[in-house]
Design a protein around this motif. Structure first.
Motif, short mmCIF file in Angstrom:
data_model
loop_
_atom_site.label_atom_id
_atom_site.label_comp_id
_atom_site.label_asym_id
_atom_site.label_seq_id
_atom_site.Cartn_x
_atom_site.Cartn_y
_atom_site.Cartn_z
N ARG A 1 46.39 47.50 48.92
CA ARG A 1 46.62 47.78 47.50
C ARG A 1 45.32 48.11 46.78
NH1 ARG A 1 49.97 43.65 44.29
NH2 ARG A 1 50.10 45.40 42.87
N GLN B 1 44.28 51.93 45.10
CA GLN B 1 43.88 52.18 43.72
C GLN B 1 42.77 53.22 43.65
OE1 GLN B 1 43.45 48.80 41.05
NE2 GLN B 1 44.53 47.53 42.51
N ALA C 1 49.91 51.67 44.66
CA ALA C 1 49.43 50.29 44.71
C ALA C 1 50.37 49.30 44.03
CB ALA C 1 48.00 50.17 44.14
#
Lengths: 262, 226
Positions: free
Chosen positions: A96, A100, B127
């Motif tokens: 994650r 980004q 994300a």
């Protein structure tokens, strides 16, 4: 399109990369198989900050797979891959966090149909980065201006043409302020006219200094925009060089490919 | 010639109103928890670890292949045997939630499976966490796609509350039975009760469709039918 009205992309320095001349993406002898079929047979490739790299090649040559490795959509079995300071073979890799920093745009747009253009663009910044409501609105304005769709803030995806949807998808990625953008055959589903508007958007991003890797079948575009063109064949980097290498192929395979592509 | 006699309507009005309220109460109390349970079970069946999937599957199949009244008895008398005492209303609601949850799980599973994989990949690449993706992307679209089926299921559940007088929850059907046993006017009583159920079911459909107008702004704006 008024070029002066387009805000420049702010490039942030990754803490892991500041003060060094490390490339933003570095493949080292990367290998990937699906079962017994090896699709990437030792890829070596570097992309430095601000560079535009075009991956070209036949279907099945491994170019999309290589691109999808960069943001962890595909895992690999051997070799190394470093992206924006992250080691993608690390066991404790935080996908994650990586994602980004690395935006991706797909052939099939993959917009969220139940959300407006603005909601599509601001969802991730709001939920992932905790950007506030008013700030998110400003952000949406900014990135939609970058792709020339300021007037479509409140539209739903199904009210837009394919080219417009693809530009919204680009804006949605830009809203996360990525350091690197990946484009996976983003114009393959579009007619020539819509292809043109999407390519012009990508060109502007390149001019603004965005680091990009793109898989494309648009040879003329690859030649004019890319700092480095990478021809992949049978899971290997067959030939790589500046855009003009397409005019003077060194290998038979690239000559045949370009001959059939232009 | 048979003479109709609807005077019970007047004599037993407070009982009838009480019965209607109990039917409405059970229905309203069961819809949201049943929906949440069903959605969670659908996610468990689609994404859970193998043992989670197995438990979810056993639950869904066990509930969908046994009569509701047996489930209600089992819960009401079973709990009593374990010295857990809950009232008939609470027992009825718990049974309804467990029951409608299983059907909702299957409906929502179809809804989740109809969402193109590319969207989930896109959410991943932005994300978003799996939970954020579920709440922001998947549930809204899944609900939208299966909404008419969900509404039908909840209406069926409302009609199924008519068995709850069996555990002495005196809902509409229970009241009807009581009136009928005092007046011997079964024909009229059950005719009136049927009309009441028809009215309740129509009202429930109306409310749920109104909820859709509020919940799906895209449909409202683009005027696409559900």
């Amino acid at each position: 399109m008024n070029e002066a009205a387009i805000p420049r992309i702010q490039s942030k320095d990754s803490p892991a990369m500041s003060g060094s001349s490390q490339p933003m993406v570095r493949f080292h002898n990367l290998r990937k198989s699906y079962g017994a079929v090896e699709v990437l047979k030792g890829i070596d490739l570097e992309v430095s900050s601000g560079q535009v790299v075009a991956l070209i090649g036949r279907s099945g040559s491994g170019k999309s797979t290589a691109l999808r490795c960069v943001n962890g959509l595909e895992r690999f079995q051997a070799g190394e891959l470093h992206v924006c300071g992250y080691d993608l073979s690390a066991k404790d890799l935080n996908l994650r966090n990586l994602r980004q920093d690395v935006g991706i745009v797909f052939q099939s747009y993959n917009l969220f149909p139940h959300l407006t253009v603005e909601q599509n663009v601001t969802l991730a910044p709001r939920k992932v980065k905790g950007v506030g409501h008013t700030e998110a609105r400003e952000l949406a304005k900014e990135v939609l201006a970058q792709v020339g769709l300021s007037d479509k803030v409140d539209a739903y995806p199904e009210q837009l043409s394919g080219g417009q949807q693809q530009r919204v998808a680009i804006a949605r990625s830009l809203a996360m302020k990525p350091k690197l953008m990946l484009f996976d055959e983003v114009t393959s589903a579009l007619d020539p006219e819509l292809t043109g508007e999407v390519l012009r958007t990508i060109e502007r991003l390149a001019a603004d200094g965005m680091t990009m890797m793109l898989v494309t079948h648009e040879m003329a575009f690859a030649r004019s925009v890319a700092d480095q063109v990478v021809f992949m064949h049978q899971g290997r980097v067959w030939e790589a060089g500046p855009g003009d290498m397409l005019l003077d192929p060194q290998t038979v395979e690239l000559r045949q490919f370009v001959g059939s592509g232009l | 010639m048979y003479e109709f006699d609807f005077s019970f309507l007047n004599d037993y009005m407070p009982d009838l109103i009480h019965g209607i309220w109990l039917t409405i109460g059970m229905t309203v109390a069961s819809i949201l928890p049943g929906f949440v349970l069903g959605t969670a079970v659908a996610v468990a069946r689609l994404r859970g670890r193998p043992w989670v999937k197995r438990i979810a599957t056993v639950y869904v199949e066990a509930i969908r292949n046994t009569p509701l009244i047996i489930q209600v008895f089992w819960l009401f008398f079973g709990l009593a045997a374990l010295q857990v005492h809950i009232g008939p209303f609470a027992a009825a609601v718990i049974a309804l939630v467990i029951n409608v949850g299983a059907y909702t799980a299957e409906i929502m599973r179809a809804g989740f499976q109809s969402i193109p994989r590319g969207q989930l990949e896109a959410a991943d690449c932005l994300a978003l966490s799996p939970f954020q993706s579920l709440i922001q992307i998947e549930v809204p679209q899944a609900v939208e796609r299966v909404y008419p089926a969900l509404v039908s299921q909840f209406v069926l559940m409302m009609l199924a509350t008519s068995i709850m007088s069996q555990i002495s929850a005196e809902e509409l059907t229970g009241v009807a039975y009581m009136i009928q046993s005092f007046t011997f006017r079964g024909f009229e009583v059950y005719l009136v009760i049927a009309v009441f159920y028809l009215g309740l079911a129509s009202a429930l459909r109306f409310v749920l469709m109104g909820l859709a107008e509020v919940s799906f702004p895209r449909r409202r704006r683009l005027r696409t039918p559900l």
